[in-house]
Design a protein around this motif. Structure first.
Motif, PDB file in Angstrom:
ATOM      1  N   SER A   2       0.987  -1.086   0.000  1.00 37.93           N
ATOM      2  CA  SER A   2       0.076  -0.074   0.187  1.00 37.93           C
ATOM      3  C   SER A   2       0.814   1.390  -0.005  1.00 37.93           C
ATOM      4  O   SER A   2       2.075   1.086   0.078  1.00 37.93           O
ATOM      5  N   GLN A   3       0.021   2.358  -0.146  1.00 35.58           N
ATOM      6  CA  GLN A   3       0.859   3.748  -0.173  1.00 35.58           C
ATOM      7  C   GLN A   3       1.831   3.842   1.305  1.00 35.58           C
ATOM      8  O   GLN A   3       2.730   4.382   1.235  1.00 35.58           O
ATOM      9  N   LYS A   4       1.150   3.381   2.335  1.00 33.72           N
ATOM     10  CA  LYS A   4       1.441   3.441   3.818  1.00 33.72           C
ATOM     11  C   LYS A   4       2.929   2.736   3.758  1.00 33.72           C
ATOM     12  O   LYS A   4       3.882   3.023   4.364  1.00 33.72           O
ATOM     13  N   ASP A   5       2.704   1.571   3.165  1.00 36.19           N
ATOM     14  CA  ASP A   5       4.091   0.540   3.224  1.00 36.19           C
ATOM     15  C   ASP A   5       4.985   1.299   2.275  1.00 36.19           C
ATOM     16  O   ASP A   5       6.472   1.095   2.640  1.00 36.19           O
ATOM     17  N   GLN A   6       4.863   1.841   1.282  1.00 41.80           N
ATOM     18  CA  GLN A   6       5.818   2.530   0.297  1.00 41.80           C
ATOM     19  C   GLN A   6       6.503   3.891   1.194  1.00 41.80           C
ATOM     20  O   GLN A   6       7.758   4.168   1.117  1.00 41.80           O
ATOM     21  N   LEU A   7       5.370   4.326   1.919  1.00 41.40           N
ATOM     22  CA  LEU A   7       5.864   5.531   2.684  1.00 41.40           C
ATOM     23  C   LEU A   7       6.995   5.202   3.686  1.00 41.40           C
ATOM     24  O   LEU A   7       7.996   5.819   4.116  1.00 41.40           O
ATOM     25  N   ARG A  58       4.990  -6.396  -6.970  1.00 39.88           N
ATOM     26  CA  ARG A  58       6.338  -5.998  -7.645  1.00 39.88           C
ATOM     27  C   ARG A  58       6.374  -4.630  -8.313  1.00 39.88           C
ATOM     28  O   ARG A  58       7.286  -3.747  -8.168  1.00 39.88           O
ATOM     29  N   LEU A  59       5.098  -4.055  -8.844  1.00 45.50           N
ATOM     30  CA  LEU A  59       5.105  -2.791  -9.380  1.00 45.50           C
ATOM     31  C   LEU A  59       5.060  -1.772  -8.305  1.00 45.50           C
ATOM     32  O   LEU A  59       5.705  -0.587  -8.372  1.00 45.50           O
ATOM     33  N   MET A  60       4.432  -2.008  -7.216  1.00 46.29           N
ATOM     34  CA  MET A  60       4.475  -0.922  -6.223  1.00 46.29           C
ATOM     35  C   MET A  60       5.789  -0.892  -5.543  1.00 46.29           C
ATOM     36  O   MET A  60       6.279   0.253  -5.068  1.00 46.29           O
ATOM     37  N   ASN A  61       6.594  -2.230  -5.380  1.00 49.03           N
ATOM     38  CA  ASN A  61       7.890  -2.033  -4.990  1.00 49.03           C
ATOM     39  C   ASN A  61       8.770  -1.162  -5.959  1.00 49.03           C
ATOM     40  O   ASN A  61       9.519  -0.551  -5.336  1.00 49.03           O
ATOM     41  N   TRP A  62       8.607  -1.505  -7.083  1.00 48.02           N
ATOM     42  CA  TRP A  62       9.109  -0.587  -8.153  1.00 48.02           C
ATOM     43  C   TRP A  62       9.119   1.011  -8.085  1.00 48.02           C
ATOM     44  O   TRP A  62       9.843   1.735  -8.170  1.00 48.02           O
ATOM     45  N   GLN A  63       7.686   1.017  -7.888  1.00 43.41           N
ATOM     46  CA  GLN A  63       7.359   2.552  -7.779  1.00 43.41           C
ATOM     47  C   GLN A  63       7.930   3.423  -6.425  1.00 43.41           C
ATOM     48  O   GLN A  63       8.478   4.266  -6.511  1.00 43.41           O
ATOM     49  N   ALA A  64       8.165   2.495  -5.424  1.00 44.74           N
ATOM     50  CA  ALA A  64       8.665   3.126  -4.284  1.00 44.74           C
ATOM     51  C   ALA A  64      10.274   3.190  -4.609  1.00 44.74           C
ATOM     52  O   ALA A  64      10.781   4.408  -3.988  1.00 44.74           O
ATOM     53  N   ARG A  65      10.910   2.541  -5.115  1.00 49.35           N
ATOM     54  CA  ARG A  65      12.221   2.499  -5.300  1.00 49.35           C
ATOM     55  C   ARG A  65      12.591   3.674  -6.314  1.00 49.35           C
ATOM     56  O   ARG A  65      13.450   4.384  -6.263  1.00 49.35           O
TER      57      ARG A  65
END
Length: 113
Positions: A2-7, A58-65
């Motif tokens: 989630s966005q929270k995890d990305q943050l 995988r896509l959300m992880n890429w977005q965070a990186r």
């Protein structure tokens, strides 16, 4: 993711403290920028695609990186390397590193001859 995890990932990697939310507004802007980069790469001609699939880990992880990379490049104006004594500056050719961008691009295959 989630966005929270990305943050949380961005806080830990950039600030070294998952509880420090002082940069969250900037992080959200960089996450949005990273999403636009991914959309432009994955769907270059599909302007109806408004957001990434939030269920794709995988896509959300890429977005965070990608957002972390964009954040770290703030203020450097695409400087790749810098040398003080002999004053040598090298500039990058793109907004995102090629290794990160290559993760989004599918491998190309040709016809065996």
């Amino acid at each position: 993711m989630s966005q929270k995890d990305q943050l949380l990932k961005m806080r830990l990697e950039i600030l070294g403290d998952v509880a420090d939310d002082t940069k969250d507004e900037v992080f959200k802007i960089k996450l949005d920028d990273a999403e636009v980069v991914a959309l432009n790469t994955l769907y270059p001609y599909d302007y109806e695609q408004k957001e990434l699939d939030k269920t794709n880990k995988r896509l959300m992880n890429w977005q965070a990186r990608c957002a972390i990379e964009l954040y770290k490049k703030m203020g450097t104006t695409n400087v790749k390397s810098y040398c003080e004594d002999s004053f040598s500056v090298t500039y990058m050719t793109g907004l995102i590193s090629s290794s990160l961008m290559n993760e989004l691009r599918p491998p190309k295959a040709g016809i065996p001859k």
